[in-house]
Write a protein that holds these residues in place. Structure first.
Motif, short mmCIF file in Angstrom:
data_model
loop_
_atom_site.label_atom_id
_atom_site.label_comp_id
_atom_site.label_asym_id
_atom_site.label_seq_id
_atom_site.Cartn_x
_atom_site.Cartn_y
_atom_site.Cartn_z
N VAL A 68 -78.99 -97.15 -29.48
CA VAL A 68 -79.46 -98.35 -30.16
C VAL A 68 -78.82 -99.57 -29.51
O VAL A 68 -77.59 -99.68 -29.44
N LEU A 69 -79.68 -100.52 -29.07
CA LEU A 69 -79.22 -101.68 -28.32
C LEU A 69 -79.90 -102.95 -28.82
O LEU A 69 -80.92 -102.90 -29.52
N LEU A 116 -84.40 -99.16 -28.06
CA LEU A 116 -83.95 -97.77 -27.96
C LEU A 116 -84.11 -97.29 -26.53
O LEU A 116 -85.15 -97.51 -25.90
N ARG A 117 -83.05 -96.64 -26.03
CA ARG A 117 -83.14 -95.92 -24.76
C ARG A 117 -82.87 -94.45 -25.04
O ARG A 117 -82.11 -94.10 -25.95
N ASN A 162 -74.25 -97.97 -31.89
CA ASN A 162 -73.63 -99.19 -31.34
C ASN A 162 -73.42 -99.00 -29.84
O ASN A 162 -72.30 -99.07 -29.33
N ALA A 163 -74.53 -98.80 -29.13
CA ALA A 163 -74.47 -98.43 -27.71
C ALA A 163 -74.33 -99.62 -26.77
O ALA A 163 -74.25 -99.43 -25.56
N GLU A 181 -65.18 -97.72 -28.44
CA GLU A 181 -65.42 -96.88 -29.60
C GLU A 181 -66.91 -96.91 -29.94
O GLU A 181 -67.52 -97.99 -30.03
N ILE A 182 -67.48 -95.74 -30.13
CA ILE A 182 -68.89 -95.65 -30.49
C ILE A 182 -69.05 -94.69 -31.67
O ILE A 182 -68.24 -93.78 -31.87
#
Length: 298
Positions: free
Chosen positions: A51-52, A64-65, A27-28, A3-4
């Motif tokens: 966002v990691l 961030l990617r 919430n990656a 779930e994201i």
């Protein structure tokens, strides 16, 4: 089942349907690289930010990617603005607190200091742009216009076309806002001719502007990464200020300028770009507007 939380934010604007829409996944950490690419393709925006956790909590607070629908890029300004404004709305990382909230953000272009400022009626994001590495591009004047497929009168004959070797962006001074606005680009030809150089963005800019408060107008083309024309390209703003100074388009002693982009494709946006001559850092400041949120199960 994963779930994201997925959001869309219009960045570099203070109104809905302006600026540049960015996807944001807050919430990656549960996603693989392939899944991030699929989410970006499904969002079908120029970039989606993920966002990691940072690689090192001692050096950065978050990571961030950035993915286009086709591939990952080193840095994206409008998705950065969108991501930090969305995190501020959720008050994650303390970014929703009153006043100036500073955060260190890890990107593939380096660890960049950023600030979310709350208290001016609306939140604004400021980020230190990736370091520039500017040099004259190997094609100038008529050689460039013939290769790119644009008329010679569009390009300022006395100017220098510059390449930022860090982000692989090309900056092209133009003669007038009218000609720049009317120009129709052959994106298939651009991909065929410049694809091997892997140029990320071609920035065509004018010292004439649509808005009276602006100092520069720009159009940003990124066909090599699947975005033919970008409504507002935050990552090119520092190089834009530098290239404009080098070509005499803005006063070199002016510490900050207002840039505009997107008017000719119906998504006008703006940013403030400032230069600290002591640190030689360029700072980009802009606002954003939330569009929608959703929960995905993949």
């Amino acid at each position: 089942m994963k779930e994201i939380d997925v959001y869309q934010v219009d960045a570099f604007t203070d109104r809905l349907f302006g600026g540049n829409p960015a996807g944001v996944v807050t919430n990656a950490g549960v996603l693989t690289d392939d899944e991030m690419q699929k989410v970006a393709r499904e969002m079908n925006l120029s970039e989606t930010a993920f966002v990691l956790e940072p690689s090192s909590l001692e050096e950065a607070d978050m990571r961030l990617r950035f993915f286009t629908p086709n591939n990952e890029v080193k840095f994206c300004g409008h998705a950065t603005v969108g991501a930090l404004l969305q995190l501020a709305t959720l008050n994650q990382f303390g970014l929703g607190n009153a006043g100036d909230n500073r955060i260190r953000v890890e990107t593939r272009a380096g660890i960049l200091p950023m600030t979310v400022s709350n208290g001016k009626g609306r939140a604004e994001v400021s980020f230190i742009a990736p370091q520039l590495d500017m040099t004259p591009y190997h094609l100038q004047g008529n050689d460039f216009t013939e290769a790119f497929g644009v008329p010679a009168e569009l390009i300022d004959a006395g100017s220098t076309i510059l390449l930022d070797r860090n982000l692989n962006y090309i900056y092209v001074p133009t003669t007038s806002l009218e000609l720049l606005g009317k120009q129709v680009f052959d994106f298939g030809h651009i991909r065929d001719r410049f694809g091997k150089e892997s140029v990320t963005v071609f920035c065509f800019f004018s010292k004439e502007t649509v808005e009276a408060i602006s100092d520069l107008h720009a159009r940003g083309l990124a066909p090599n990464v699947g975005v033919d024309e970008d409504p507002f390209t935050g990552s090119m703003q520092a190089g834009l200020m530098y290239a404009a100074r080098q070509n005499g388009y803005v006063d070199p002693d002016k510490p900050s300028i207002i840039t505009e982009q997107g008017h000719f494709i119906g998504r006008p946006g703006k940013a403030e770009v400032s230069h600290d001559t002591i640190t030689n850092e360029f700072t980009v400041t802009a606002g954003a507007v939330p569009v929608f949120s959703s929960a995905w199960r993949i």
